[in-house]
Design an enzyme around this catalytic site. Structure first.
Site, PDB file in Angstrom:
ATOM      1  N   CYS A 298       5.715   2.302   4.932  1.00 41.43           N
ATOM      2  CA  CYS A 298       4.610   2.203   4.004  1.00 41.43           C
ATOM      3  C   CYS A 298       4.138   3.498   3.442  1.00 41.43           C
ATOM      4  CB  CYS A 298       3.315   1.494   4.512  1.00 41.43           C
ATOM      5  SG  CYS A 298       2.979   2.249   6.149  1.00 41.43           S
TER       6      CYS A 298
ATOM      7  N   GLU B 255       5.955   0.216  -5.385  1.00 43.08           N
ATOM      8  CA  GLU B 255       6.294   0.292  -4.244  1.00 43.08           C
ATOM      9  C   GLU B 255       7.773   0.132  -4.053  1.00 43.08           C
ATOM     10  OE1 GLU B 255       4.878  -1.671  -0.853  1.00 43.08           O
ATOM     11  OE2 GLU B 255       5.048   0.068   0.244  1.00 43.08           O
TER      12      GLU B 255
HETATM   13  P1  NAP Z   1       4.691  -9.284   3.410  1.00 46.64           P
HETATM   14  O1  NAP Z   1       5.752  -9.839   2.768  1.00 46.64           O
HETATM   15  O2  NAP Z   1       3.502  -9.090   2.648  1.00 46.64           O
HETATM   16  O3  NAP Z   1       4.367  -9.810   4.906  1.00 46.64           O
HETATM   17  C1  NAP Z   1       3.581  -9.323   5.807  1.00 46.64           C
HETATM   18  C2  NAP Z   1       3.315 -10.701   6.715  1.00 46.64           C
HETATM   19  O4  NAP Z   1       2.398 -11.469   6.024  1.00 46.64           O
HETATM   20  C3  NAP Z   1       4.409 -11.534   7.123  1.00 46.64           C
HETATM   21  O5  NAP Z   1       4.300 -11.861   8.485  1.00 46.64           O
HETATM   22  C4  NAP Z   1       4.533 -12.554   6.301  1.00 46.64           C
HETATM   23  O6  NAP Z   1       5.118 -13.833   6.862  1.00 46.64           O
HETATM   24  C5  NAP Z   1       2.849 -12.913   5.966  1.00 46.64           C
HETATM   25  N1  NAP Z   1       2.425 -13.619   4.951  1.00 46.64           N
HETATM   26  C6  NAP Z   1       3.411 -13.961   3.829  1.00 46.64           C
HETATM   27  N2  NAP Z   1       2.624 -14.717   3.031  1.00 46.64           N
HETATM   28  C7  NAP Z   1       1.418 -15.133   3.661  1.00 46.64           C
HETATM   29  C8  NAP Z   1       0.279 -15.907   3.078  1.00 46.64           C
HETATM   30  N3  NAP Z   1       0.123 -16.582   2.018  1.00 46.64           N
HETATM   31  N4  NAP Z   1      -0.756 -16.002   4.101  1.00 46.64           N
HETATM   32  C9  NAP Z   1      -0.854 -15.291   5.362  1.00 46.64           C
HETATM   33  N5  NAP Z   1       0.483 -14.398   5.785  1.00 46.64           N
HETATM   34  C10 NAP Z   1       1.233 -14.134   4.773  1.00 46.64           C
HETATM   35  O7  NAP Z   1       5.268  -7.776   3.819  1.00 46.64           O
HETATM   36  P2  NAP Z   1       6.488  -7.291   4.261  1.00 46.64           P
HETATM   37  O8  NAP Z   1       7.515  -7.194   3.524  1.00 46.64           O
HETATM   38  O9  NAP Z   1       6.928  -7.947   5.724  1.00 46.64           O
HETATM   39  O10 NAP Z   1       6.386  -5.956   4.541  1.00 46.64           O
HETATM   40  C11 NAP Z   1       6.298  -4.819   3.727  1.00 46.64           C
HETATM   41  C12 NAP Z   1       5.139  -4.477   3.354  1.00 46.64           C
HETATM   42  O11 NAP Z   1       4.029  -4.051   4.403  1.00 46.64           O
HETATM   43  C13 NAP Z   1       5.075  -3.100   2.110  1.00 46.64           C
HETATM   44  O12 NAP Z   1       4.184  -3.469   1.229  1.00 46.64           O
HETATM   45  C14 NAP Z   1       4.457  -2.213   3.017  1.00 46.64           C
HETATM   46  O13 NAP Z   1       4.203  -1.012   2.490  1.00 46.64           O
HETATM   47  C15 NAP Z   1       3.533  -2.779   4.049  1.00 46.64           C
HETATM   48  N6  NAP Z   1       3.307  -2.125   5.229  1.00 46.64           N
HETATM   49  C16 NAP Z   1       1.988  -1.392   5.204  1.00 46.64           C
HETATM   50  C17 NAP Z   1       1.827  -0.571   6.560  1.00 46.64           C
HETATM   51  C18 NAP Z   1       0.398   0.442   6.596  1.00 46.64           C
HETATM   52  O14 NAP Z   1      -0.101   0.411   7.558  1.00 46.64           O
HETATM   53  N7  NAP Z   1      -0.340   0.459   5.477  1.00 46.64           N
HETATM   54  C19 NAP Z   1       2.573  -0.333   7.415  1.00 46.64           C
HETATM   55  C20 NAP Z   1       3.884  -1.311   7.417  1.00 46.64           C
HETATM   56  C21 NAP Z   1       4.287  -2.083   6.134  1.00 46.64           C
HETATM   57  P3  NAP Z   1       6.578 -14.032   6.324  1.00 46.64           P
HETATM   58  O15 NAP Z   1       7.266 -13.084   6.954  1.00 46.64           O
HETATM   59  O16 NAP Z   1       6.709 -15.392   7.158  1.00 46.64           O
HETATM   60  O17 NAP Z   1       6.683 -14.289   4.951  1.00 46.64           O
END
Ligand code: NAP
Length: 482
Positions: free
Chosen positions: A288, A382
């Protein structure tokens, strides 16, 4: 852990037990494409069962003395140290994180739980000077921090073990129970930790891991009134949706960014190349606070671009389980295609790719793009891939303008030897944290961590997460004088 040729079935972990579901889905290795496990897909009913278990277990964990909660977390530290190599392999297999970085993540996870074990012992309030108000004379009082109840934790794929630790560690340290929904691509790290917690003596139901889709399991957690708080790390799109549905629940949102560093004219380029390579390309840029935008002063720009692109071209691509691999596959083919599409858009709009930009054996090469219009996706969105832009600026002030011209604001960095410019930047940069003489990708696990703008709300870092996961309660004693 799956043995070669054997695909293990992984169940839900509810109330300290494995719970089977009607549906299982194949988990594929992002690198080989092979099936590495069969993962239980929970429905709404099973998610509610996990919430019920957590609600009952809250009665146990919230009454457990701090030294006992701390001892359980210490035991987790000990067990994880013993199984560190296996833990790293789990991460590398399910997420394609190169094993060297996966080992780094396990070391940090151990530190995170260690900080949680320590923090459990120092959760306290303060005394209030009641007689500072005329109406308060004759009263004494103090605050205590109370655990808030069932915490719904939803985590992303990119640090599948340490970001779980940033939620589970402070939740247990402060006497809460948890329903954890890990990312669909990385459930194994979460289940691995749940087993360790059971072995460490955590009472049943305090930690429940519910695998399944975000739209089913995630939604069920968010909507359930028995859940008091949602702690979410993931993309801004999902985070904003959660905020809109969470009602009066507390929410901590750790979202994305397009983090930047400024290189002032006095920067010693040879000294910063290695940090910039690590910042931009570790975990394939899927961090992130990955370094996505570099604004280099015109006096050092040419030298930086030449050396940085040369260093990027040296990075070794390959199997995540190989110890000399620096860059492996992105989390999915879809994400790889998206990143390639953004690089193509940049190329068609007068930007120049000076390193990478294409696939080798399905792996996106570390990519450096120069002369990028701020409105292009590789700059303003991003990228979450091994792609970094480098643009020329004529002053630190101009660079700060570019850094701040973003929907995001997680962390930013500036290299300068000029103390006035460093101080000015620390004031002017609109982010959650400013790194002086470092890349924005710096993080250790006790520091306050979180962003402004679309990068989220609330802070992690164990002490700060404990504050988010507890409510202040005030006790006032009337000494009976009036
Ligand atoms: P994501 O697609 O947003 O998924 C994150 C989590 O949310 C997963 O467990 C996902 O489940 C779940 N999710 C998806 N749709 C949902 C809904 N409608 N309701 C509730 N939960 C839902 O993110 P990602 O691709 O795994 O991770 C990348 C993102 O995380 C990037 O934007 C990155 O910058 C951010 N990030 C931020 C930090 C920080 O500390 N600021 C740290 C690390 C990552 P599923 O996998 O089943 O879809």
């Amino acid at each position: 852990m799956t043995n070669v040729g054997v695909v293990e079935k992984k169940h839900l972990f509810i109330n300290g037990r494995d719970v089977e579901t009607e549906t299982y889905t194949a988990l594929y290795s992002p690198y080989t494409g092979d099936v590495i496990a069969e993962i239980a897909m929970a429905d709404e009913k099973l998610t509610k069962e996990a919430i019920r278990a957590a609600q009952e277990a809250f009665q146990v964990i919230s009454k457990m003395p701090a030294f006992e909660r701390s001892a359980i977390l210490e035991k987790v530290v000990e067990l994880l140290k013993e199984r560190a190599d296996l833990a790293a392999e789990v991460i590398a297999r399910e997420s394609a994180k190169p094993i060297t970085f996966a080992k780094g993540e396990v070391s940090r996870t151990i530190e995170t739980y260690k900080f949680a074990a320590e923090e459990a012992k120092r959760i306290h309030g303060e005394t209030i000077p009641f007689d500072a108000a005329p109406g308060g004379v004759g009263r004494i009082g103090y605050t205590v921090r109370k655990p808030i109840g069932v915490i719904g934790a939803i985590t992303p794929f990119n640090f599948p073990m340490n970001l779980v630790a940033h939620k589970v560690g402070p939740a247990i340290a402060s006497g809460n129970s948890i329903v954890l929904k890990p990312a669909s691509q990385t459930p194994l790290s979460a289940l691995f930790i749940a087993e360790i917690f059971k072995e460490a003596g955590l009472p049943d139901g305090v930690l429940n891991v519910v695998t399944g889709s975000g739209s089913v399991v995630g939604e069920a957690i968010i909507k359930d009134d028995r859940v008091q708080m949602i702690t979410f790390t993931g993309s801004p799109a999902v985070g904003i949706g959660i905020r809109n549905k969470a009602g009066l629940k507390k929410t901590t949102l750790e979202l994305g960014s397009n983090a930047a560093v400024i290189l002032d004219k006095d920067t010693n380029i040879d000294q910063v190349i290695e940090r910039c390579i690590l910042g931009a390309f570790s975990n394939q840029g899927q961090v992130c606070i990955s370094l996505q935008r570099i604004y280099a002063h015109e006096e050092v720009y040419d030298q930086f671009v030449e050396k940085f692109a040369a260093a990027a071209k040296q990075l070794k691509l390959g199997d995540p389980l190989s110890p000399d691999t620096y860059i492996s596959s992105l989390i999915s083919k879809k994400e790889t295609e998206r990143a390639i599409g953004w690089i193509e858009e940049a190329k068609q709009n007068e930007a120049a790719v000076v390193a990478g930009g294409k696939l080798t054996d399905g792996i996106l090469e570390p990519t450096v793009i120069v002369n990028v219009d701020p409105l292009l996706k590789v700059s303003c969105q991003e990228v979450f891939a091994p792609v970094v832009i480098v643009n020329k600026v004529s002053s630190v002030e101009e660079a700060i303008g570019y850094v701040n011209n973003s929907r995001y604001g997680l962390q930013a960095g500036i290299y300068t030897k000029n103390i006035d410019k460093a101080l000015f930047a620390s004031e002017a940069l609109e982010v959650g944290a400013v790194m002086i003489n470092d890349v924005p990708t710096f993080r250790v696990d006790q520091m306050p961590y979180g962003g402004v703008k679309e990068s989220g709300t609330g802070r992690e870092g164990i002490k700060y997460a404990v504050e988010e996961m507890t409510e202040l309660k005030l006790v006032v004693w009337n000494r009976g004088e009036k």
